[in-house]
Design a protein around this motif. Sequence first.
Motif, PDB file in Angstrom:
ATOM      1  N   GLY A 187       0.622  -1.209  -0.103  1.00  9.60           N
ATOM      2  CA  GLY A 187       0.051   0.110  -0.081  1.00  9.60           C
ATOM      3  C   GLY A 187       0.900   1.087  -0.156  1.00  9.60           C
ATOM      4  N   VAL A 188       2.158   1.151  -0.169  1.00  9.67           N
ATOM      5  CA  VAL A 188       2.987   2.348  -0.095  1.00  9.67           C
ATOM      6  C   VAL A 188       2.643   3.339  -1.341  1.00  9.67           C
ATOM      7  CG1 VAL A 188       5.512   3.372  -0.469  1.00  9.67           C
ATOM      8  CG2 VAL A 188       5.059   1.318   1.086  1.00  9.67           C
ATOM      9  N   GLY A 189       2.600   2.714  -2.510  1.00 10.32           N
ATOM     10  CA  GLY A 189       2.075   3.519  -3.758  1.00 10.32           C
ATOM     11  C   GLY A 189       0.940   4.461  -3.658  1.00 10.32           C
ATOM     12  N   SER A 190      -0.030   3.377  -3.172  1.00 12.63           N
ATOM     13  CA  SER A 190      -1.517   4.069  -2.929  1.00 12.63           C
ATOM     14  C   SER A 190      -1.322   5.054  -1.944  1.00 12.63           C
ATOM     15  CB  SER A 190      -2.520   3.057  -2.436  1.00 12.63           C
ATOM     16  OG  SER A 190      -2.725   2.069  -3.423  1.00 12.63           O
ATOM     17  N   ALA A 191      -0.759   5.022  -0.830  1.00 14.15           N
ATOM     18  CA  ALA A 191      -0.612   6.037   0.073  1.00 14.15           C
ATOM     19  C   ALA A 191       0.153   7.210  -0.476  1.00 14.15           C
ATOM     20  CB  ALA A 191       0.199   5.453   1.304  1.00 14.15           C
ATOM     21  N   LEU A 192       1.054   7.157  -1.320  1.00 13.53           N
ATOM     22  CA  LEU A 192       1.846   8.211  -2.103  1.00 13.53           C
ATOM     23  C   LEU A 192       0.723   8.972  -2.837  1.00 13.53           C
ATOM     24  CD1 LEU A 192       5.046   6.771  -2.986  1.00 13.53           C
ATOM     25  CD2 LEU A 192       4.878   8.734  -1.639  1.00 13.53           C
ATOM     26  N   VAL A 193      -0.133   8.167  -3.598  1.00  9.38           N
ATOM     27  CA  VAL A 193      -1.293   8.965  -4.514  1.00  9.38           C
ATOM     28  C   VAL A 193      -2.011   9.572  -3.656  1.00  9.38           C
ATOM     29  CG1 VAL A 193      -2.936   8.648  -6.374  1.00  9.38           C
ATOM     30  CG2 VAL A 193      -0.640   7.043  -6.495  1.00  9.38           C
ATOM     31  N   ARG A 194      -2.631   8.991  -2.660  1.00 12.13           N
ATOM     32  CA  ARG A 194      -3.860   9.639  -1.826  1.00 12.13           C
ATOM     33  C   ARG A 194      -3.285  10.763  -1.291  1.00 12.13           C
ATOM     34  NH1 ARG A 194      -3.931   5.488   1.139  1.00 12.13           N
ATOM     35  NH2 ARG A 194      -4.850   3.951   0.032  1.00 12.13           N
ATOM     36  N   SER A 195      -2.103  10.837  -0.839  1.00 13.63           N
ATOM     37  CA  SER A 195      -1.317  12.149  -0.181  1.00 13.63           C
ATOM     38  C   SER A 195      -0.979  13.106  -1.005  1.00 13.63           C
ATOM     39  CB  SER A 195      -0.028  11.630   0.636  1.00 13.63           C
ATOM     40  OG  SER A 195       0.394  12.657   1.339  1.00 13.63           O
ATOM     41  N   ALA A 196      -0.456  12.813  -2.097  1.00 17.20           N
ATOM     42  CA  ALA A 196      -0.201  13.749  -3.060  1.00 17.20           C
ATOM     43  C   ALA A 196      -1.357  14.556  -3.833  1.00 17.20           C
ATOM     44  CB  ALA A 196       0.781  13.042  -4.367  1.00 17.20           C
TER      45      ALA A 196
END
Length: 108
Positions: A48-57
Amino acid sequence: MNNVPGANRYEARVDGAARVAGVAEYIRTAKVVAFVHTEVAPEYAGRGVGSALVRSALDETRASGLLVLVTCPFFAGWIARHPAGTRVGAPARFDRLRLKLHTWADVT
């Protein structure tokens, strides 16, 4: 997630680790943030690291009132799978051949 403007990227660290688990690189102008590349370290893949990056950005970009331009396939795929959760005004489907190209003066 941590925005590192000097490096033009968001960085993700897991459980406070010193090592960066993933990055989302961008180009920012006065009006637009273009997300161009996302990469997650192999040992963090599927967590879920990539998903968290997208959401946050996307959340931070939306809060700043800037437009979003997505050229990164990971961002485009995530938005296509979560159109209701993005609220960036982007279509759920991206077709790279139909992107309208702007001159540098149009986005600065």
